[in-house]
Each structure stands twice: as structure tokens, then as C-alpha cells.
Scaffold this active site. Structure first.
Site, PDB file in Angstrom:
ATOM      1  N   HIS A 126      -2.851  -4.738   0.228  1.00  0.00           N
ATOM      2  CA  HIS A 126      -3.215  -3.314   0.032  1.00  0.00           C
ATOM      3  C   HIS A 126      -4.699  -3.078   0.267  1.00  0.00           C
ATOM      4  O   HIS A 126      -5.439  -2.614  -0.613  1.00  0.00           O
ATOM      5  CB  HIS A 126      -2.834  -2.853  -1.390  1.00  0.00           C
ATOM      6  CG  HIS A 126      -2.794  -1.346  -1.521  1.00  0.00           C
ATOM      7  ND1 HIS A 126      -2.104  -0.697  -2.492  1.00  0.00           N
ATOM      8  CD2 HIS A 126      -3.383  -0.353  -0.780  1.00  0.00           C
ATOM      9  CE1 HIS A 126      -2.250   0.604  -2.386  1.00  0.00           C
ATOM     10  NE2 HIS A 126      -3.029   0.847  -1.341  1.00  0.00           N
ATOM     11  N   ARG A 160       3.134   3.659   0.925  1.00  0.00           N
ATOM     12  CA  ARG A 160       3.482   3.222  -0.427  1.00  0.00           C
ATOM     13  C   ARG A 160       4.794   2.466  -0.367  1.00  0.00           C
ATOM     14  O   ARG A 160       5.703   2.841   0.400  1.00  0.00           O
ATOM     15  CB  ARG A 160       3.613   4.410  -1.381  1.00  0.00           C
ATOM     16  CG  ARG A 160       2.300   5.069  -1.752  1.00  0.00           C
ATOM     17  CD  ARG A 160       1.485   4.175  -2.695  1.00  0.00           C
ATOM     18  NE  ARG A 160       0.269   4.836  -3.159  1.00  0.00           N
ATOM     19  CZ  ARG A 160      -0.935   4.691  -2.574  1.00  0.00           C
ATOM     20  NH1 ARG A 160      -1.058   3.967  -1.482  1.00  0.00           N
ATOM     21  NH2 ARG A 160      -2.000   5.295  -3.088  1.00  0.00           N
ATOM     22  N   GLU A 185       3.036  -4.324  -7.016  1.00  0.00           N
ATOM     23  CA  GLU A 185       1.880  -5.090  -6.525  1.00  0.00           C
ATOM     24  C   GLU A 185       0.792  -5.171  -7.602  1.00  0.00           C
ATOM     25  O   GLU A 185       0.663  -4.251  -8.416  1.00  0.00           O
ATOM     26  CB  GLU A 185       1.308  -4.430  -5.261  1.00  0.00           C
ATOM     27  CG  GLU A 185       0.756  -3.028  -5.498  1.00  0.00           C
ATOM     28  CD  GLU A 185       0.306  -2.341  -4.209  1.00  0.00           C
ATOM     29  OE1 GLU A 185      -0.826  -1.814  -4.205  1.00  0.00           O
ATOM     30  OE2 GLU A 185       1.064  -2.356  -3.227  1.00  0.00           O
ATOM     31  N   ASP A 207       1.504  -3.718   3.776  1.00  0.00           N
ATOM     32  CA  ASP A 207       0.234  -3.691   3.043  1.00  0.00           C
ATOM     33  C   ASP A 207       0.445  -3.235   1.607  1.00  0.00           C
ATOM     34  O   ASP A 207      -0.488  -3.254   0.798  1.00  0.00           O
ATOM     35  CB  ASP A 207      -0.757  -2.742   3.742  1.00  0.00           C
ATOM     36  CG  ASP A 207      -2.189  -2.864   3.202  1.00  0.00           C
ATOM     37  OD1 ASP A 207      -2.864  -1.830   3.036  1.00  0.00           O
ATOM     38  OD2 ASP A 207      -2.622  -4.012   2.925  1.00  0.00           O
ATOM     39  N   ARG A 246      -2.596  12.933   8.599  1.00  0.00           N
ATOM     40  CA  ARG A 246      -3.841  12.475   9.227  1.00  0.00           C
ATOM     41  C   ARG A 246      -3.750  11.012   9.642  1.00  0.00           C
ATOM     42  O   ARG A 246      -4.137  10.630  10.740  1.00  0.00           O
ATOM     43  CB  ARG A 246      -4.991  12.654   8.242  1.00  0.00           C
ATOM     44  CG  ARG A 246      -5.429  14.107   8.065  1.00  0.00           C
ATOM     45  CD  ARG A 246      -6.297  14.279   6.848  1.00  0.00           C
ATOM     46  NE  ARG A 246      -5.494  14.593   5.680  1.00  0.00           N
ATOM     47  CZ  ARG A 246      -5.869  15.506   4.780  1.00  0.00           C
ATOM     48  NH1 ARG A 246      -6.994  16.163   4.952  1.00  0.00           N
ATOM     49  NH2 ARG A 246      -5.114  15.772   3.737  1.00  0.00           N
ATOM     50  N   ILE A 247      -3.228  10.171   8.761  1.00  0.00           N
ATOM     51  CA  ILE A 247      -3.147   8.733   9.080  1.00  0.00           C
ATOM     52  C   ILE A 247      -2.098   8.487  10.159  1.00  0.00           C
ATOM     53  O   ILE A 247      -2.322   7.749  11.118  1.00  0.00           O
ATOM     54  CB  ILE A 247      -2.876   7.922   7.796  1.00  0.00           C
ATOM     55  CG1 ILE A 247      -4.070   8.017   6.844  1.00  0.00           C
ATOM     56  CG2 ILE A 247      -2.544   6.461   8.129  1.00  0.00           C
ATOM     57  CD1 ILE A 247      -3.859   7.398   5.474  1.00  0.00           C
TER      58      ILE A 247
END
Ligand code: 8YV
Length: 316
Positions: free
Chosen positions: A281, A234, A263, A258, A155-156
């Protein structure tokens, strides 16, 4: 009827916290001084775990909850949830897809434009007075009309591709198989070949053991000196050491990230690497989207406790 008992792994925005506390008896794991003792005490009472994509639920945490029925993830990514334990015990898992797709795709394009058109440096050129003393900001490279490679057309990934079309970019993508409805875009199954045939490589894969470090030295070499990497998925999908080497040697033109291993404590080499745009992020980081993620997470919990199917199941 007593409210179901829920183990909450990390903090949520205040509006979600209020709603969660109203609907369930919530045990706040992140606030516990001795987390093991806390889990030993509350674990047996817990019927659900409420977590986040960046926090997940470990094998040990799941094992400490013998009466666990479901895990609700605030987020699209569930790579931090120990799925084998869930499958073995028939524990359901839900996530929050769709509600964040547009925001994450927006940030991906914003990161590409900021990196290639150097908008951050350009702002600094104004604020520092360089514009007045040194003249026009150095010319950059075009984005419009260049070639985009989408690694992972979920979807992204598809939302990113649609936005790239708006920039007149040529679109190619990698996925396990050609995607229905993506006929206008070129399907290139191999990540190295995709990198060889694009200028800007968007990493939009769900992180799995199979995708670990799929963006490696070979992919970066194929991408080449004018190529860029944009990661909104990720960190585990990218070999960070190979990426840092490529940035420092100029084997690629730049990267916009991001997400990072460990992190928010990212590898300090990123802080001095040339041509890297660093983001905290926040792909889904808008009020509207986070409210929608919170509601969808709670609706999955409510559906489960009402004996109904999950709304957005990972493991139904
Ligand atoms: C969230 C994410 O910010 O959806 C995901 O998988 O990584 C982000 O949208 C993260 O889950 C933290 O809440």
C-alpha cells in the site's frame, strides 16, 4: 486565542507531525494505552479529527467527540470514515486528492509491467546465478499493444489510461456514466463486459458500499486465463476469496495488488498463490507526494478554523 484541539488517529511523517503540533493542540489516539478512556477524556475538547485514508474515523470515535466540526483525511480514500454520522451532525470532511494522482498511476503501470514481464523473477534469475547456469530468462508476454480496462475513470483511473496510451494499449473503461474528455476510450458500463474486453483490468474505484466486491468470480471468469487484475484502490472492491481461487486454478493469468483486506495482515494464501505481485500500500509513497498530502490536509484544517470553505471537501 487558544489553539484548536485536534484528535490525531495515527502517526504522520515527522515533517507533518512538527507542523501539526505547531498549529494545534494534538491528542495522539494511537499512543493511548486505554483508547476508550482516552477518548472519554479528550473527546469533548476536540473540534477536529486528523486521520489517514487507511485509518479513517469510526462511528464510535465520532460519537465520542460531541463538539466535532471536521475530519481531515491524509489520503484520497475516505471509505474508512463513517460518513453517515458526519452527514447527520453536519461535520465537514476533507481529503487530499490530485496531489497523489500521478504517483498512484505510476505504481499501477509499474505493477503491471513487473507482473507481466516478471521483472522481480528476472532479477532473481540474475542474483541466483541461474542466468550463468541455465541461460536466458524464460520469455514472457507483451504489454505494449494489449487491451487495458479501467474500472473507475476518476482522476487516478484517467491518469492510468493516459499512461496505457503511451504503451500503445487499447483503452476501455467503466464508470457510472460516460466521462467528458474520454471519447477516445471505449465506455463499457458493465464490469463483466469490461473484463471480457480487456487483457489487464485496473481497479481504480473509490470504495463505497455499492462497489464492494465489484470484482467477483463472474468478472474474473470473463477476464479469462490470459487476463490480469491490478488493484491500487481498496481491497474491498475485490472479492479476495474469488481472486485467490482464480489465481490458484489458473482461471486468470495473474494479479498485482497494493491493497489487502485486513492489511498489513493479509490473507496468507496470497503468500503462496502463483502469479501474484504483492505491494505494501505505497501507491502514494513518495516524499514529495506525502509532503503535499500533509500540507493539503493541514491547509483544510486551517481554512476551517479560519471560517473559510474547505479546499478539498468531501462533505463541505
Ligand atoms: C495513503 C491512500 O497511503 O490516499 C489514499 O487513500 O490509501 C494512500 O494514499 C493512505 O491514506 C495512508 O496514509
Amino acid at each position: 486565542m487558544a489553539k484548536p484541539q485536534v484528535l490525531q488517529v495515527g502517526p504522520y511523517p515527522e515533517w507533518d507531525q512538527t507542523a501539526l503540533d505547531a498549529a494545534f493542540i494534538v491528542h495522539r489516539w494511537w499512543e493511548a494505552a486505554d483508547k476508550d478512556a482516552f477518548l472519554a477524556a479528550v473527546g469533548p475538547k476536540v473540534r477536529a479529527i486528523a486521520t489517514r485514508g487507511d485509518l479513517g474515523a469510526s462511528e464510535a470515535m465520532i460519537a465520542a467527540c460531541p463538539n466535532l466540526e471536521m475530519i481531515a483525511v491524509f489520503g484520497m480514500g475516505y471509505d474508512a470514515v463513517h460518513l453517515p454520522s458526519c452527514k447527520a451532525r453536519g461535520i465537514k470532511v476533507s481529503n487530499t486528492p490530485d496531489v497523489l494522482t500521478e504517483d498512484v498511476a505510476d505504481i499501477a503501470l509499474a505493477m503491471l509491467l513487473a507482473l507481466v514481464r516478471r521483472t522481480g523473477q528476472a532479477e532473481e534469475w540474475v542474483r541466483s546465478g541461474d542466468w550463468a547456469t541455465k541461460g536466458m530468462f524464460p520469455l514472457t508476454r507483451k504489454v505494449s499493444g494489449t487491451r487495458a480496462g479501467i474500472l473507475g475513470l476518476g482522476r487516478i483511473g484517467a491518469a492510468i489510461a493516459r499512461r496505457c496510451e503511451g504503451f500503445g494499449m487499447k483503452i476501455a473503461y467503466s464508470a457510472r456514466s460516460p466521462k467528458p474528455g474520454a471519447e477516445a476510450w471505449t465506455y463499457i458500463p458493465d464490469a463483466v463486459e469490461l473484463a471480457r474486453n480487456c487483457d489487464h483490468l485496473f481497479v481504480a474505484l473509490a470504495a463505497t458500499p455499492e462497489t464492494r466486491h465489484i470484482v467477483n468470480a463472474k468478472v474474473l471468469q470473463a477476464l479469462g486465463r490470459d487476463g490480469t487484475v491490478i488493484n491500487i484502490s481498496r481491497a474491498a472492491n475485490v472479492d479476495e476469496t474469488a481472486l485467490l481461487d482464480a489465481l490458484e486454478t489458473g482461471a486468470i493469468a495473474g494479479a498485482a495488488l497494493d491493497v489487502f483486506e485486513g492489511e498489513p495482515n493479509l490473507n496468507p494464501r496470497f503468500l503462496s498463490a502463483p502469479n501474484v505481485l504483492l505491494q505494501p500500500h505505497h501507491g502514494s509513497g513518495t516524499v514529495d507526494t506525502r509532503k503535499a498530502m500533509g500540507k493539503l490536509m493541514r491547509d483544510n484544517l486551517t481554512a476551517h478554523f479560519a471560517g473559510q470553505p474547505l479546499i478539498t471537501p468531501v462533505l463541505p
